[in-house]
Write a protein that holds these residues in place. Structure first.
Motif, PDB file in Angstrom:
ATOM      1  N   SER A  58      -5.233   7.798   6.051  1.00  0.00           N
ATOM      2  CA  SER A  58      -5.835   9.019   5.496  1.00  0.00           C
ATOM      3  C   SER A  58      -6.906   9.571   5.510  1.00  0.00           C
ATOM      4  O   SER A  58      -6.999  10.187   5.222  1.00  0.00           O
TER       5      SER A  58
ATOM      6  N   THR B 224      -4.708  -6.621  -1.283  1.00  0.00           N
ATOM      7  CA  THR B 224      -4.584  -7.884  -1.341  1.00  0.00           C
ATOM      8  C   THR B 224      -2.494  -7.713  -2.183  1.00  0.00           C
ATOM      9  O   THR B 224      -2.143  -7.532  -2.728  1.00  0.00           O
ATOM     10  N   PHE B 225      -2.763  -9.320  -0.565  1.00  0.00           N
ATOM     11  CA  PHE B 225      -0.938  -9.451  -0.934  1.00  0.00           C
ATOM     12  C   PHE B 225      -0.549 -10.709  -1.096  1.00  0.00           C
ATOM     13  O   PHE B 225      -1.242 -11.725  -0.447  1.00  0.00           O
ATOM     14  N   HIS B 226       0.766 -11.027  -1.257  1.00  0.00           N
ATOM     15  CA  HIS B 226       0.922 -11.979  -1.632  1.00  0.00           C
ATOM     16  C   HIS B 226       1.614 -12.820  -0.180  1.00  0.00           C
ATOM     17  O   HIS B 226       2.151 -12.306   0.222  1.00  0.00           O
TER      18      HIS B 226
ATOM     19  N   ARG C 258      -0.313  -0.760  15.050  1.00  0.00           N
ATOM     20  CA  ARG C 258       0.327   0.205  14.787  1.00  0.00           C
ATOM     21  C   ARG C 258      -0.407   1.282  14.978  1.00  0.00           C
ATOM     22  O   ARG C 258       0.330   2.142  15.095  1.00  0.00           O
TER      23      ARG C 258
ATOM     24  N   GLU D 252      -6.111  -6.949 -10.108  1.00  0.00           N
ATOM     25  CA  GLU D 252      -6.726  -8.208  -8.846  1.00  0.00           C
ATOM     26  C   GLU D 252      -4.733  -8.372  -8.933  1.00  0.00           C
ATOM     27  O   GLU D 252      -4.499  -9.956  -8.198  1.00  0.00           O
ATOM     28  N   SER D 253      -3.923  -7.465  -9.278  1.00  0.00           N
ATOM     29  CA  SER D 253      -2.369  -8.699  -8.813  1.00  0.00           C
ATOM     30  C   SER D 253      -1.743  -7.642  -6.895  1.00  0.00           C
ATOM     31  O   SER D 253      -3.165  -6.580  -6.331  1.00  0.00           O
ATOM     32  N   GLU D 254      -0.864  -7.470  -6.665  1.00  0.00           N
ATOM     33  CA  GLU D 254      -0.712  -6.716  -4.916  1.00  0.00           C
ATOM     34  C   GLU D 254      -1.004  -5.515  -5.370  1.00  0.00           C
ATOM     35  O   GLU D 254      -0.430  -5.121  -5.979  1.00  0.00           O
ATOM     36  N   SER D 255      -1.864  -5.671  -4.104  1.00  0.00           N
ATOM     37  CA  SER D 255      -1.613  -3.749  -3.394  1.00  0.00           C
ATOM     38  C   SER D 255      -0.614  -2.786  -3.187  1.00  0.00           C
ATOM     39  O   SER D 255       0.312  -3.618  -2.520  1.00  0.00           O
ATOM     40  N   THR D 256      -0.394  -1.809  -4.210  1.00  0.00           N
ATOM     41  CA  THR D 256       1.215  -0.990  -3.640  1.00  0.00           C
ATOM     42  C   THR D 256       0.822  -0.067  -4.168  1.00  0.00           C
ATOM     43  O   THR D 256      -0.032   0.262  -4.310  1.00  0.00           O
ATOM     44  N   ILE D 257       1.651   0.933  -3.052  1.00  0.00           N
ATOM     45  CA  ILE D 257       0.813   2.347  -2.300  1.00  0.00           C
ATOM     46  C   ILE D 257       2.297   3.209  -4.108  1.00  0.00           C
ATOM     47  O   ILE D 257       3.514   3.128  -4.517  1.00  0.00           O
TER      48      ILE D 257
ATOM     49  N   ILE E 284      -6.649  11.777   9.299  1.00  0.00           N
ATOM     50  CA  ILE E 284      -6.386  12.831   8.589  1.00  0.00           C
ATOM     51  C   ILE E 284      -6.866  13.825   7.635  1.00  0.00           C
ATOM     52  O   ILE E 284      -6.512  13.826   6.424  1.00  0.00           O
TER      53      ILE E 284
ATOM     54  N   THR F  91       2.593  -1.509   6.199  1.00  0.00           N
ATOM     55  CA  THR F  91       2.551  -0.473   5.350  1.00  0.00           C
ATOM     56  C   THR F  91       1.087  -0.141   4.941  1.00  0.00           C
ATOM     57  O   THR F  91       0.977   1.059   5.056  1.00  0.00           O
TER      58      THR F  91
ATOM     59  N   VAL G  83      -3.820   8.615  -0.196  1.00  0.00           N
ATOM     60  CA  VAL G  83      -2.467   7.904  -0.188  1.00  0.00           C
ATOM     61  C   VAL G  83      -3.284   7.419  -1.933  1.00  0.00           C
ATOM     62  O   VAL G  83      -4.720   6.945  -1.508  1.00  0.00           O
TER      63      VAL G  83
ATOM     64  N   THR H 109       7.289   5.737   2.759  1.00  0.00           N
ATOM     65  CA  THR H 109       5.807   5.305   3.633  1.00  0.00           C
ATOM     66  C   THR H 109       6.519   4.829   5.029  1.00  0.00           C
ATOM     67  O   THR H 109       5.670   5.524   6.513  1.00  0.00           O
ATOM     68  N   ASP H 110       7.165   4.291   5.651  1.00  0.00           N
ATOM     69  CA  ASP H 110       6.905   4.230   7.361  1.00  0.00           C
ATOM     70  C   ASP H 110       7.738   5.193   7.606  1.00  0.00           C
ATOM     71  O   ASP H 110       7.282   5.513   8.789  1.00  0.00           O
TER      72      ASP H 110
ATOM     73  N   PHE I 299      -4.101  14.019   4.587  1.00  0.00           N
ATOM     74  CA  PHE I 299      -2.932  12.932   3.881  1.00  0.00           C
ATOM     75  C   PHE I 299      -4.264  12.466   2.740  1.00  0.00           C
ATOM     76  O   PHE I 299      -5.008  11.538   3.441  1.00  0.00           O
TER      77      PHE I 299
ATOM     78  N   THR J 221      10.968   2.312   4.559  1.00  0.00           N
ATOM     79  CA  THR J 221      10.773   2.526   3.166  1.00  0.00           C
ATOM     80  C   THR J 221      10.645   3.790   4.116  1.00  0.00           C
ATOM     81  O   THR J 221       9.996   4.580   4.843  1.00  0.00           O
TER      82      THR J 221
ATOM     83  N   TYR K  59      -3.139   3.548  -4.287  1.00  0.00           N
ATOM     84  CA  TYR K  59      -2.196   2.571  -4.401  1.00  0.00           C
ATOM     85  C   TYR K  59      -2.760   2.442  -5.898  1.00  0.00           C
ATOM     86  O   TYR K  59      -3.845   2.850  -6.919  1.00  0.00           O
TER      87      TYR K  59
END
Lengths: 378, 436
Positions: free
Chosen positions: B126, B104-106, B42, A170-175, B129, B118, A164, A146-147, A162, A144, A166
């Motif tokens: 973040s 939170t993640f599945h 990591r 309540e759902s999944e954490s995504t960037i 830095i 990630t 970031v 981000t990686d 830097f 990705t 999100y």
């Protein structure tokens, strides 16, 4: 034709610099292998501002081993896997023109992303910034973006901010995106030549002082100022000198301190700065005091004093800067403790620049339309 | 058959346990723990690249960076699993500034692991830095300044003469970030520990201006060492030891034409002056904290090239100068009192501090200077310096120490088999202001 106003460097120097940058890029991170998987589409959205076409014509993208397409204004921008679209546009007018750049692509995780950044028109870091962003986009091909950022840019010390963001809930954490600021300072090559120049200038000041006190220094003269004299100086080797205690134990050490701090403030570490200090001392002994035999004690005490006192005073200067209130007194104390750090920091400010880039993850369908509209209406 | 039934029952019980919701809803799982460790590892690798030293302990990470200051990062990640969702409670504290986020993640998709890794690493980076937290809250710089009055008596009588003295200024600076880590053992690299000592006496008598205006400095920088620490501030110890390099300088006057032979006082007065580069030295600094005070021991020994004076180069008339040893003749025209040597300096310092409001200390400095000018054959010289320095102080306030120092200096010189010795004394009263 290259827009001369845009580029601070011209002609052969510019071509050499671009070639070096391209070669460095080619050999970094298996970059060439990654890059060969891509095709790059270039699009200059503002009429009369054809920066990307100029760069292409100048061979800037040649080392990437990618298919390169320059899009005309009537061609569609399409976002497909394996394609990076690079766009430019110009906003503002007169002396406040801003060059806007955007990179559109799809990373290895199938995320559609947009990287955007702005620079003042004529900024000296344009190529540097472009290379870094292309590197980021191309390295994101196998994972990705981000990686790619974390593994590449985030570990570099010139990244100074830097943030970031999100998606909350309540759902999944995504960037959803991130922003980073990179300070691009002078290159290692620049630091090398600047250190060399500064040591020569410092030795020149020493030489002026040496000739002001010529009568006192003449007692040590052993060689004629010609090639034969210099050859004799080389073959005679080094000896312990007859200078007075103060010269040997204070003045030479002070010279070592300045040499060391010069290198240290030009981004060199302690060991490299010691080598520079030794080089500065050697230059003085062979070229500055060209009529005297080289002094063993000076060659020991100058660089070693440079390391020990130079590093100590440097840290003391950093401490003063950290703990004292800003003002004339602080400036004076810091200058006394580490003058070359103050000088070189100011030079860095004049030469270097910073840019902030923003990465956002976008809806694939929306992205193409938005990009096309936004860029073409500028 | 009976055994078979028992096996069957056991299998049924285990299967039932695994399938029951209570077992599935346990708070953490091995998978999440492993994910936490992988995130921390990591992040640790990224910190290494940015010049940090890290320590991982389970789900926590401690990182510190010296670089002329002291910065510290502490990370704690705790995980919680419920059905198909895993939550990660991430706390990062950089220089006491705390940030916190719950992710939170599945956990039932193959990609969740990479996604979580990630997202959490990006969050941690973040907050690493961040220019606003560039200034560390803990200072690794320890400084004291002192001012006072100093008198030197140029013979071996114990008390200095009243009329010879001067204003005394002194400072000590120690850069010591490793003591802030709280870690029991830390490797120290170049300049991770350094001390600077300097003092000077300025004459107050216009008649004797520039006379006995001693000036001294000593810089020591560690280049390979170890920090050790254990216990608490009330009952513990802290050690720093390793290899150092440093320079030490002492001179009883500043100006050449005052100090040296052309000046009557110094032509007649025995003295020592030296400049030593302690090319390689081994040093030890130990502090032991007890409920009854702080006890310190500092030791340093080394060797290196030096330039130093001799008692044999004092008391010469202008005509006698030509009869000097070639060790000094090598300096013809300069009228110097020094020869090139190899020095073997040793110093030891012991202190008992905060005994109620008192501080008692005693220091001893020794140095053997052995002539080593390869150009001068058949001439030998050495000088031995002893300085013993007891002192007693009283804390007038938490950071203000009133101290009385006594120093007895003794020099023994040898030149081609002849020997000379001389002692002198110094008494100094000082008011020391300690900045932490």
């Amino acid at each position: 034709m290259i827009n001369a106003r845009y580029y601070p460097m011209k002609g052969m120097i510019r071509k050499i610099t671009l070639s070096i940058l391209a070669i460095l890029l080619y050999f970094s991170n298996s970059f060439a292998e990654e890059a060969s998987r891509y095709s790059i589409a270039l699009f200059d959205a503002t009429a009369g501002f054809s920066i990307l076409r100029d760069l292409r014509d100048d061979g800037f993208f040649n080392s990437l081993s990618t298919q390169l397409r320059y899009l005309a204004s009537n061609q569609e921008i399409s976002l497909t896997s394996g394609t990076i679209t690079l766009t430019s546009s110009l906003t503002g007018s007169g002396g406040t023109e801003t060059a806007n750049f955007a990179l559109l692509g799809i990373d290895g995780g199938n995320h559609h992303y947009r990287i955007s950044w702005q620079l003042e028109r004529g900024s000296g870091i344009t190529e540097d910034a472009l290379l870094r962003m292309l590197n980021l986009a191309i390295n994101s091909g196998s994972h990705t973006i981000t990686d790619a950022f974390l593994e590449g840019i985030a570990s570099q010390s010139d990244v100074h901010a830097f943030t970031v963001s999100y998606a909350s809930g309540e759902s999944e954490s995504t960037i959803t995106g991130y922003t980073a600021t990179i300070e691009i300072g002078p290159s290692p090559r620049h630091y090398f030549w600047r250190t060399t120049a500064e040591l020569v200038v410092l030795n020149s000041f020493g030489l002026i002082n040496y000739f002001i006190n010529k009568d006192a220094n003449m007692v040590d003269w052993e060689y004629q100022p010609n090639w034969e004299g210099f050859k004799r100086k080389i073959t005679d080797g080094w000896c312990l000198d007859t200078n007075n205690f103060r010269t040997n134990s204070l003045y030479h050490i002070y010279a070592g301190i300045i040499y060391y701090q010069t290198a240290r403030s030009n981004n060199y570490g302690p060991l490299a700065s010691f080598i520079w200090s030794f080089a500065g001392s050697t230059f003085w002994e062979y070229i500055g005091e060209y009529r005297e035999q080289v002094s063993t004690n000076d060659q020991i005490f100058t660089p070693m004093g440079g390391v020990i006192f130079g590093e100590g005073l440097r840290q003391l200067g950093l401490y003063a800067e950290r703990s004292m209130r800003p003002g004339i007194l602080r400036g004076f104390v810091c200058f006394v403790l580490d003058p070359m750090r103050i000088v070189n920091r100011q030079l860095d400010r004049w030469i270097g620049d910073a840019f902030t880039f923003n990465v956002s993850f976008i809806n694939p369908a929306h992205s193409i339309i938005t990009e096309a509209i936004v860029e073409r209406t500028r | 058959m009976k055994r078979f039934i028992i096996y069957l029952w056991s299998a049924q019980i285990i299967t039932a346990l695994l399938m029951s919701s209570s077992f599935a809803d346990i708070n953490t799982s091995h998978d999440d723990d492993s994910l936490t460790l992988s995130v921390i590892t990591r992040y640790s690798e990224l910190l290494h690249k940015r010049g940090w030293t890290t320590r991982i302990d389970g789900n926590t990470l401690k990182a510190f960076q010296f670089a002329a200051d002291y910065n510290e990062i502490n990370v704690v990640i705790s995980s919680h699993r419920k059905n198909t969702l895993s939550t990660f409670d991430v706390e990062i504290r950089k220089n006491e500034k705390r940030n916190h986020h719950i992710f939170t993640f599945h956990n039932n998709t193959p990609e969740h692991r990479e996604k979580a890794k990630t997202a959490i690493t990006a969050y941690l980076i973040s907050h690493t830095i961040s220019p606003e937290s560039a200034t560390a809250s803990k200072s690794p710089h320890f400084v004291w300044f002192s001012a006072g009055y100093s008198r030197t008596h140029d013979n071996s009588e114990i008390f200095p003469e009243n009329k010879r003295g001067g204003y005394f200024l002194s400072m000590n600076y120690t850069y010591d970030p490793s003591r802030l880590t709280g870690i029991d053992r830390v490797h120290l690299g170049f300049a991770d520990y350094m001390t600077i000592d300097m003092w000077a006496v300025f004459d107050n008598d216009p008649q004797n201006r520039n006379y006995v205006n001693e000036n001294f400095f000593n810089f020591d920088i560690i280049f390979y060492g170890t920090h050790r620490q254990a216990g608490t501030i009330r009952n513990g110890f802290r050690l720093v030891y390793g290899f150092y390099t440093g320079m030490e300088y002492f001179r009883p006057g500043w100006k050449d034409n005052i100090l040296l032979w052309s000046h009557d006082l110094y032509r007649e007065q025995p003295h020592i002056q030296y400049m030593i580069w302690r090319a390689a030295g081994w040093g030890f600094s130990g502090n032991w904290y007890t409920p009854y005070g702080l006890y310190s021991l500092v030791f340093m020994a080394g060797l290196g090239p030096s330039i130093n004076s001799s008692l044999f180069a004092i008391g010469w008339g202008p005509n006698e100068e030509l009869a000097r040893s070639p060790l000094f003749q090598s300096l013809t025209g300069s009228k110097q009192n020094f020869y090139y040597s190899t020095a073997y300096p040793v110093s030891l310092y012991v202190a008992a501090d905060r005994l109620w409001r008192f501080r008692l200390s005693i220091g001893y400095n020794f140095c053997f200077f052995l002539s080593s000018d390869p150009a001068i054959k058949g001439e030998e010289a050495y000088d031995i310096l002893h300085v013993i320095k007891p002192s007693a102080g009283f804390y007038a306030a938490e950071n203000v120490l009133v101290q009385l120092n006594y120093e007895r200096w003794h020099v023994h010189s040898m030149l081609n088999g002849d020997h000379l010795s001389h002692s002198w004394n110094r008494l100094c009263m000082e008011l020391k202001y300690i900045i932490r």
